[in-house]
Design a protein around this motif. Structure first.
Motif, PDB file in Angstrom:
ATOM      1  N   PHE A  53      45.854 147.385 -31.071  1.00 22.46           N
ATOM      2  CA  PHE A  53      47.208 147.061 -30.616  1.00 22.46           C
ATOM      3  C   PHE A  53      47.881 148.095 -29.710  1.00 22.46           C
ATOM      4  N   THR A  54      47.356 149.306 -29.629  1.00 24.04           N
ATOM      5  CA  THR A  54      47.876 150.278 -28.668  1.00 24.04           C
ATOM      6  C   THR A  54      46.883 151.422 -28.531  1.00 24.04           C
ATOM      7  N   ASN A  55      47.227 152.379 -27.668  1.00 29.78           N
ATOM      8  CA  ASN A  55      46.408 153.576 -27.517  1.00 29.78           C
ATOM      9  C   ASN A  55      47.313 154.803 -27.434  1.00 29.78           C
ATOM     10  N   LEU A  56      46.992 155.800 -28.238  1.00 26.87           N
ATOM     11  CA  LEU A  56      47.819 157.014 -28.312  1.00 26.87           C
ATOM     12  C   LEU A  56      47.874 157.767 -26.984  1.00 26.87           C
ATOM     13  N   HIS A  57      46.866 157.563 -26.142  1.00 28.67           N
ATOM     14  CA  HIS A  57      46.789 158.308 -24.884  1.00 28.67           C
ATOM     15  C   HIS A  57      47.351 157.528 -23.695  1.00 28.67           C
ATOM     16  N   THR A  58      48.177 156.549 -23.976  1.00 26.54           N
ATOM     17  CA  THR A  58      48.767 155.735 -22.905  1.00 26.54           C
ATOM     18  C   THR A  58      49.461 156.615 -21.869  1.00 26.54           C
ATOM     19  N   ALA A  59      49.121 156.394 -20.603  1.00 29.11           N
ATOM     20  CA  ALA A  59      49.736 157.102 -19.482  1.00 29.11           C
ATOM     21  C   ALA A  59      49.548 156.241 -18.237  1.00 29.11           C
ATOM     22  N   TYR A  78      59.101 152.415 -23.555  1.00 23.02           N
ATOM     23  CA  TYR A  78      58.602 151.836 -24.799  1.00 23.02           C
ATOM     24  C   TYR A  78      57.187 152.368 -24.995  1.00 23.02           C
ATOM     25  N   THR A  79      57.041 153.293 -25.923  1.00 24.34           N
ATOM     26  CA  THR A  79      55.813 154.062 -26.080  1.00 24.34           C
ATOM     27  C   THR A  79      54.963 153.564 -27.257  1.00 24.34           C
ATOM     28  N   PRO A  80      53.728 154.042 -27.354  1.00 21.88           N
ATOM     29  CA  PRO A  80      52.913 153.705 -28.527  1.00 21.88           C
ATOM     30  C   PRO A  80      53.628 154.038 -29.835  1.00 21.88           C
ATOM     31  N   TRP A 371      43.039 150.346 -19.017  1.00 17.34           N
ATOM     32  CA  TRP A 371      41.691 150.650 -19.491  1.00 17.34           C
ATOM     33  C   TRP A 371      41.413 149.860 -20.770  1.00 17.34           C
ATOM     34  N   LEU A 372      40.157 149.861 -21.160  1.00 12.06           N
ATOM     35  CA  LEU A 372      39.751 149.297 -22.445  1.00 12.06           C
ATOM     36  C   LEU A 372      40.323 150.165 -23.569  1.00 12.06           C
ATOM     37  N   GLY A 373      40.736 149.538 -24.662  1.00 12.69           N
ATOM     38  CA  GLY A 373      41.103 150.336 -25.833  1.00 12.69           C
ATOM     39  C   GLY A 373      42.566 150.316 -26.221  1.00 12.69           C
ATOM     40  N   GLY A 374      43.266 149.183 -26.024  1.00 14.80           N
ATOM     41  CA  GLY A 374      44.653 149.071 -26.459  1.00 14.80           C
ATOM     42  C   GLY A 374      45.673 149.272 -25.362  1.00 14.80           C
ATOM     43  N   TYR A 375      45.230 149.686 -24.182  1.00 12.65           N
ATOM     44  CA  TYR A 375      46.165 149.954 -23.081  1.00 12.65           C
ATOM     45  C   TYR A 375      46.851 148.678 -22.579  1.00 12.65           C
ATOM     46  N   ASN A 376      46.124 147.569 -22.572  1.00 10.15           N
ATOM     47  CA  ASN A 376      46.726 146.331 -22.071  1.00 10.15           C
ATOM     48  C   ASN A 376      47.750 145.763 -23.050  1.00 10.15           C
ATOM     49  N   PHE A 377      47.510 145.951 -24.347  1.00  7.99           N
ATOM     50  CA  PHE A 377      48.537 145.560 -25.312  1.00  7.99           C
ATOM     51  C   PHE A 377      49.791 146.417 -25.122  1.00  7.99           C
ATOM     52  N   GLN A 378      49.609 147.719 -24.907  1.00  9.46           N
ATOM     53  CA  GLN A 378      50.786 148.571 -24.734  1.00  9.46           C
ATOM     54  C   GLN A 378      51.577 148.162 -23.494  1.00  9.46           C
ATOM     55  N   TRP A 379      50.880 147.743 -22.432  1.00 14.99           N
ATOM     56  CA  TRP A 379      51.593 147.238 -21.251  1.00 14.99           C
ATOM     57  C   TRP A 379      52.349 145.948 -21.589  1.00 14.99           C
TER      58      TRP A 379
END
Length: 399
Positions: A53-59, A78-80, A371-379
């Motif tokens: 559902f998200t990624n801690l390294h979202t940038a 709106y952050t992880p 990227w793969l790994g929760g980044y698209n959910f965070q967007w």
């Protein structure tokens, strides 16, 4: 025709559900419409059914877009940590799998249930299972034919995603709608998708099911994760990642020896001169792959009987194994769609169309691909949050 709602949200996926719930809780009368028979279908299959559902390294630099700075505003607001707080408020247990990727301990159903509860809290009028017909705009109102009814509101949010995974009901409807209202569309293409091989490269088909930790590169993009050989080509996280950057006709390279020091084969020759190449490679790679690579670099005998020059050439090839994919497995197997509604026509702060007051676009429908790994959910969460805030505040025309 008088308004029936304040906001119409088209698409009950991650972005649409979240935006509708937030706007509803801020006092807006929201209609959430989807042609599918149930909401959140792609959420349910994500992350192997556990929803990454998200990624801690979202940038922002982990997103592709014709405007690489567009995502910065929404992601910063709106952050992880914000979404994690919501998940924990609902008592949903989660864990970090690897590389900052967060998953539910239980099931993706928990995330869908949470989003539906958020919609219930916002008194959202959720309607599924009917075709979306004509969408019209005039006199400051949007009119959407849904089944036998017409839903009317001064604001419309496009949250219908892209055409990836059509068996889940995905279509290019968002792009048709965007063009109708004069918004440009960046050519959509499959992203986070397996790549196919042909010609000499298809010889690797015999390795179907074998995976190895590698560094895969396409252009300037490089990813250190697993690559998986398939009967059609290559998959696995490293390949899915570079597929978003790859264009037809371009080559992809793989470093099969990311953990080995330079001149590793020469050192092995000194230490184990009677060992064959396949056996030496087998210390770093799966046995079947090691044997196939040894054949391909043409070093069949003992290392001690092989010239240093040949070993250097072999190692260089193993560190930069180049191939040109014949294509990809397309939207049917793509986790997301790259491209989409051009950010040039949208406000990065509100997600509103600059030329059409009251029209918004969020989530995968927009030309922002993570990227793969929760980044698209965070967007999805961040862009939905930006639009919902703007809707609640009546914040229009922002740049």
């Amino acid at each position: 025709m008088a308004p029936t709602h304040d906001v119409i949200v088209l698409g009950a996926g991650a972005a649409g559900l979240f935006c509708a719930g937030l706007a509803g809780q801020r006092g807006k009368r929201v209609a959430l419409l989807d042609h599918a028979d149930a909401p959140g279908k792609k959420i349910l299959i994500s992350g192997g059914g556990r929803c990454n559902f998200t990624n801690l390294h979202t940038a922002p630099d982990r997103y592709l877009s014709e405007n690489p700075h567009f995502a910065r505003s929404a992601l910063s607001r709106y952050t992880p940590a914000d979404f994690i707080a919501l998940v924990e408020r609902y008592g949903i247990a989660w864990h970090e799998k690897t590389l900052g990727q967060l998953f539910c301990d239980g099931s993706a159903k928990q995330i869908v249930a949470m989003l539906l509860e958020e919609c219930r809290a916002g008194k959202v009028d959720l309607r599924c299972g009917e075709p979306v017909g004509a969408v019209e705009h005039g006199d400051g109102l949007f009119r959407v034919a849904f089944g036998a009814e017409t839903v009317v509101a001064p604001a419309l949010v496009i949250a219908t995603g892209g055409p990836s995974i059509p068996k889940m009901g995905a279509t290019g409807f968002a792009y048709e709608l965007a063009r109708k209202f004069g918004l440009k569309v960046v050519q959509p293409r499959p992203a986070l998708v397996p790549l196919t091989l042909s010609g000499e490269d298809i010889l690797f088909r015999e390795l179907s099911g074998v995976s190895a930790d590698v560094v895969a590169r396409s252009g300037k993009a490089a990813f250190r994760e697993a690559a998986l050989f398939t009967h059609r080509g290559l998959s696995g996280p490293a390949i899915l990642q570079v597929s978003s950057y790859w264009r037809p006709g371009e080559s992809v390279s793989i470093d099969f020896l990311p953990d080995q020091p330079q001149d590793w084969l020469l050192a092995a020759k000194r230490e184990r001169p009677r060992s064959a190449m396949a056996r030496v490679l087998g210390a770093a790679l799966p046995e079947r792959l090691a044997g196939r690579l040894a054949e391909s670099v043409g070093v069949a005998g003992e290392l001690g009987q092989t010239q240093d020059k040949l070993l250097r050439v072999a190692e260089a090839k193993l560190r930069r194994w180049e191939f040109t994919p014949s294509g990809s497995e397309g939207f049917a197997k793509a986790e997301v769609t790259a491209g989409g509604i051009s950010t040039a026509g949208l406000s990065s702060r509100t997600m509103e169309a600059k030329a059409v007051p009251g029209l918004y676009a969020i989530g995968e429908a927009v030309d922002v691909t993570g990227w793969l790994g929760g980044y698209n959910f965070q967007w999805a969460w961040a862009s939905a949050h930006a639009a919902a805030n703007a809707l609640a505040e009546g914040d229009q025309g922002a740049v």
